[in-house]
Design a protein around this motif. Structure first.
Motif, short mmCIF file in Angstrom:
data_model
loop_
_atom_site.label_atom_id
_atom_site.label_comp_id
_atom_site.label_asym_id
_atom_site.label_seq_id
_atom_site.Cartn_x
_atom_site.Cartn_y
_atom_site.Cartn_z
N GLN A 298 0.62 -1.14 -0.09
CA GLN A 298 -0.05 -0.14 0.07
C GLN A 298 0.94 1.16 -0.01
O GLN A 298 2.12 1.14 0.54
N LEU A 354 3.75 4.13 10.09
CA LEU A 354 2.77 3.64 9.34
C LEU A 354 1.85 4.77 8.83
O LEU A 354 1.57 5.67 9.68
N VAL A 356 -1.83 5.03 8.03
CA VAL A 356 -3.14 4.27 8.32
C VAL A 356 -4.34 5.08 7.81
O VAL A 356 -4.37 6.17 8.54
N HIS A 360 -9.10 0.28 6.57
CA HIS A 360 -7.98 -0.16 6.08
C HIS A 360 -7.09 -0.79 7.34
O HIS A 360 -5.67 -0.08 7.38
N TYR A 362 -4.18 -1.93 9.66
CA TYR A 362 -2.80 -2.36 9.26
C TYR A 362 -2.22 -3.27 10.16
O TYR A 362 -2.08 -3.21 11.61
#
Length: 391
Positions: A298, A354, A356, A360, A362
């Protein structure tokens, strides 16, 4: 392969049709353009962006001095542990263009590490895009400077003196997966200027439109059937956009999925053109899954520069099941860095720093936690605070 950025001539002798590019010839890098690196179209020479090490490593800076007096970004102790020439000028260009200024040492450390992570992740992503398959191999390698340090210091290293991984380490790891996806945004202005192409303008220049490129890369030796999801969301409203498409990724190559595609955005205000363009508050996510629905890669593209973002509380929740940690948010979060104070040497993260977005989740793996609290910092709240864990 040349080992330093001064060996471009040698690289041209190996691959005579390549061109040596300086950053002044290509202003498309946005925050990732440091103004100091040279690269070859086929052989990427050594490059890097510096950052401070983590707070635990910096503690050794203050062992023999007055803590209170020295714990700020421009102290003598910080300068003593920064050996890059003209580092303040070089840092200030990138930091001031992209982030809100701060005198808090922990926040400054976080922002330098996010800057380095964004820069190296961008470089790997766009150079890998140029590995286009037979006859279109415009870039075939990257040598990043540097891996680690010989003493506690602000440097280009992706792991510090104690081998504590910086966010840039994880950014590189994500871009080295077998299958990856990338997005690049270009903002069109009302007149020619020297500003980075991804930047939205709010002053003498005006941002009138924006386009995106989306690409996918597969370094396996066989083709891969995948599903690509594009998900856009407005950071100032509840507007969202989603589309999916099936792709067959050829082996050992990168392919463009969209080029020069209008950046998705919410409705334009009545009366026609809106300045700045409404995409200035839109973040775009690209997610690639295999035929079983497993997430392979992603990438979230955020409007730049980051200093103009007004992040809200993402309301991060984490669920721990053994060594499996699932992160969810109710609002988008940029650069979520997970840490365990005192666990810098024995807690191992599979991924970190990250991006996020809602709906979605993670998933990361964490080893060595042993019941200790997890802390989190992110863009907009750069000082780490404890998270509430669910099981």
């Amino acid at each position: 392969m040349p080992s330093t950025s001064t060996n471009g001539t040698y690289g041209q002798e190996l691959v005579p049709h390549t061109k040596i590019m300086t950053s002044s010839e290509d202003d498309s890098l946005g925050m990732e353009d440091s103004g100091n690196y040279r690269c070859l179209k086929f052989l990427s020479s050594e490059f890097g962006v510096p950052s401070l090490p983590c707070l635990a490593t910096m503690e050794s800076y203050f062992a023999d001095c007055d803590d209170t007096d020295q714990r700020h970004p421009q102290s003598q102790a910080i300068q003593q542990h920064t050996k890059a020439g003209s580092y303040e000028r070089r840092f200030s260009t990138l930091m001031n263009e992209n982030f809100r200024m701060t005198g808090d040492l922990e926040s400054y450390m976080y922002l330098t590490q996010l800057m380095q992570s964004e820069a190296l992740g961008y470089a790997y992503r766009v150079w890998r895009r140029k590995w286009g398959g037979e006859g279109r191999e415009e870039t075939s390698g990257i040598l990043v400077w540097q891996l680690n340090d010989c003493w506690p210091v602000t440097s280009w290293a992706v792991c510090d003196y104690h081998l504590r991984c910086k966010p840039a380490y994880y950014a590189i790891a994500r871009e080295m997966k077998t299958v990856t996806v990338g997005i690049q945004r270009e903002v069109q202005k009302n007149r020619v200027n020297d500003r980075p192409r991804p930047f939205y303008e709010y002053g003498a220049f005006q941002s009138v439109s924006a386009t995106i490129d989306v690409w996918a890369s597969n370094l396996a030796l066989s083709s891969e059937e995948v599903e690509l999801e594009l998900f856009a969301f407005d950071l100032k409203s509840d507007w969202t956009y989603k589309e999916t498409r099936r792709l067959v990724l050829p082996p050992n190559a990168s392919i463009d999925v969209l080029t020069g595609h209008p950046c998705p955005h919410g409705p334009i205000s009545p009366g026609g053109m809106q300045v700045p363009h409404p995409s200035c508050s839109v973040a775009i996510g690209a997610f690639i899954r295999d035929r079983e629905g497993r997430l392979l890669s992603q990438h979230i593209d955020w409007p730049q520069p980051y200093k103009f973002l007004r992040p809200c509380d993402p309301q991060v929740t984490v669920v721990l099941d053994g060594e499996r940690l699932v992160v969810r948010v109710l609002a988008p979060v940029k650069g979520l860095v997970l840490s365990v104070p005192g666990g810098e040497d024995d807690v191992i993260w599979s991924d970190n720093c990250l991006d996020v977005v809602p709906d979605h989740p993670y998933e990361v793996t964490v080893k060595g936690l042993r019941g200790r609290a997890i802390y989190a910092a992110y863009l907009g709240r750069e000082r780490a605070l404890p998270l509430a864990l669910s099981s």
